[in-house]
Design a protein around this motif. Structure first.
Motif, PDB file in Angstrom:
ATOM      1  N   ASN A 113     -28.941  13.443  -7.662  1.00  0.00           N
ATOM      2  CA  ASN A 113     -29.587  13.326  -6.357  1.00  0.00           C
ATOM      3  C   ASN A 113     -31.104  13.353  -6.505  1.00  0.00           C
ATOM      4  N   ALA A 114     -31.604  14.324  -7.270  1.00  0.00           N
ATOM      5  CA  ALA A 114     -33.051  14.437  -7.463  1.00  0.00           C
ATOM      6  C   ALA A 114     -33.620  13.185  -8.117  1.00  0.00           C
ATOM      7  N   PHE A 115     -32.906  12.672  -9.105  1.00  0.00           N
ATOM      8  CA  PHE A 115     -33.366  11.473  -9.801  1.00  0.00           C
ATOM      9  C   PHE A 115     -33.375  10.275  -8.854  1.00  0.00           C
ATOM     10  N   ALA A 116     -32.312  10.134  -8.080  1.00  0.00           N
ATOM     11  CA  ALA A 116     -32.208   9.005  -7.152  1.00  0.00           C
ATOM     12  C   ALA A 116     -33.282   9.082  -6.059  1.00  0.00           C
ATOM     13  N   ILE A 117     -33.495  10.287  -5.513  1.00  0.00           N
ATOM     14  CA  ILE A 117     -34.518  10.436  -4.472  1.00  0.00           C
ATOM     15  C   ILE A 117     -35.904  10.143  -5.049  1.00  0.00           C
ATOM     16  N   GLY A 118     -36.150  10.653  -6.252  1.00  0.00           N
ATOM     17  CA  GLY A 118     -37.436  10.404  -6.891  1.00  0.00           C
ATOM     18  C   GLY A 118     -37.677   8.923  -7.137  1.00  0.00           C
ATOM     19  N   ARG A 119     -36.639   8.225  -7.596  1.00  0.00           N
ATOM     20  CA  ARG A 119     -36.741   6.780  -7.825  1.00  0.00           C
ATOM     21  C   ARG A 119     -36.958   6.038  -6.501  1.00  0.00           C
TER      22      ARG A 119
END
Length: 458
Positions: A113-119
């Protein structure tokens, strides 16, 4: 004052939920805005998480939700699970979170989730996102100039409605500032983290890594071996393969009754398991490393203290390098002893001709053959016959890297072993699983040991 902390605003009313069962650990359940996520990501890493996020279908699906139906994101995800040693409530529903210890504080779950939101945020502000792994994204966020520019772009973004979504967040923290509560937090954070990541099955190796069982190996391991210590990391060497080989000197200590004589119960492990049952090796290794007589616990991590076990693990790098050396020499030894390795099914010479390195790519010479490691794994396990325990230190009586396989005297020692390869239908799985090959490998290693003095052939 905390050296590294962030103040974020919770969208829902702050409520500290304490355990009714006596554990002095609390959790806060709420949500945050993308703006607070931007600031959170500057301080929080995912090193406490047993997995590392990379671009995969899960990440792409989350990004699609944020693009197409961001209003549903709050309902479609568990969001972020954060651990912190200090969660200080402030006015206006804000909290101050510490992130000083990356081994116990950070993003415990929700790494994808964190990676996707950051991207997603990066793509909105800068265009196409080039980050394929979490560490690339986090490195960008950590850079001060990058972060300042990102903050400014976020504040000035012409379509702020695209960032109108809520991110679920749960915070795990000690229930109070006492030493007892902090100890409860340290002792249980690894288990909580492993359990929360159960939506994707975690291997025993991942759990052992989370508990610090591989920290000593990480210290002695050359980076060129590119070991994948954590799920999702880039690399070429599986941690399970390294663990299996690390068990070889530990098996030697078992055979010498080192553990039994000290009342240390860790169980046993057969050499066959080193090749064919890596999961058993991981559990055996974990039993050693998590024994209170061998390691101490600190902040929920196991820290190796036993000097004899340390000396045993110090032999691992030589064992791995010997694997690569044996990968090159095994076909030559087979050919010397009346065979033709190229005629064995499964021993492939590619056209156009390609050379192959061993499992860890550490030997200078490359083989013409690509073949299964089962052919020589019993020989690797036979290295126990070249070890000796003296004054509490397990060391090489003959370092296998000194063995000159170009010498005819040495080549002749492998005759009976190669006969067993033929009797087992040239099948590497049979060779790697048959007890007879391990007995013969022990015998030939004893012969090699007796043929050498001070590492020199005589």
């Amino acid at each position: 004052m905390n050296k590294s902390y962030v103040i974020i605003k919770l969208n829902h009313k702050f409520e500290n939920q304490n355990s009714l069962e006596g554990k002095r650990i609390s959790k806060i359940v709420s949500s945050i805005s993308p703006w607070d996520f931007v600031r959170l990501l500057k301080k929080a890493d995912n090193k406490v998480n047993p997995r590392t996020a990379t671009v995969n279908p899960i990440v792409k699906s989350i990004e699609e939700t944020l693009t197409v139906s961001p209003e549903l994101y709050f309902f479609k995800t568990k969001g972020l699970l954060i651990s912190t040693q200090n969660c200080e409530p402030l006015d206006r529903n804000r909290v101050k979170l510490s992130f000083n210890d990356t081994q116990t504080e950070g993003i415990m779950d929700g790494g994808h989730n964190a990676f996707a939101i950051g991207r997603f945020i990066y793509k909105k502000l800068y265009g196409e996102c080039r980050f394929k792994e979490w560490k690339e994204l986090k490195s960008f966020w950590d850079d001060e100039s990058n972060y300042t520019d990102l903050e400014n772009k976020f504040k000035e973004y012409p379509s702020p409605e695209e960032f109108m979504f809520s991110i679920p967040i749960e915070i795990i923290t000690p229930s109070d500032a006492t030493e007892e509560a902090l100890t409860d937090f340290y002792d249980n954070i690894a288990d909580i983290c492993s359990a929360r990541n159960s939506n994707v099955q975690l291997t025993d190796a991942a759990k052992s890594n989370q508990r610090g069982c591989y920290d000593y190996l990480k210290d002695i391991m050359p980076t060129t071996f590119q070991v994948i210590w954590k799920n999702g990391e880039a690399g070429t060497t599986k941690v399970e393969d390294v663990t299996a080989l690390a068990c070889i000197p530990l098996v030697k200590l078992v055979s010498l009754n080192y553990f039994a004589d000290r009342g240390i119960e860790i169980g046993t492990l057969s050499k066959v398991s080193v090749y064919s049952q890596k999961s058993k090796c991981v559990k055996f290794y974990g039993n050693v490393m998590m024994n209170q007589e061998i390691s101490k616990t600190e902040k929920g991590k196991y820290i190796l203290q036993n000097t004899t076990v340390k000396s045993a693990l110090d032999l691992l790098v030589d064992i791995m390098r010997f694997c690569d050396k044996m990968y090159y020499y095994f076909p030559l030894l087979y050919n010397y002893n009346g065979g033709s390795f190229g005629r064995i099914k499964g021993a492939v010479i590619q056209k156009p001709k390609t050379t192959y390195s061993g499992p860890f790519n550490s030997f200078s010479k490359k083989s013409d053959y690509k073949y299964a490691y089962g052919f020589f794994y019993p020989i690797i396990c036979g290295l126990t016959e070249l070890m000796e325990l003296e004054d509490g230190v397990l060391r090489w009586k003959l370092n296998p890297l000194y063995i000159n396989f170009d010498d005819d005297k040495i080549k002749g020692v492998f005759t009976q072993y190669m006969n067993l390869v033929r009797l087992l239908d040239y099948n590497p799985n049979k060779v790697g699983k048959d007890n007879s090959t391990y007995y013969e490998a022990d015998s030939l290693m004893q012969k090699l040991r007796d043929m050498h003095k001070d590492g020199r052939l005589f």
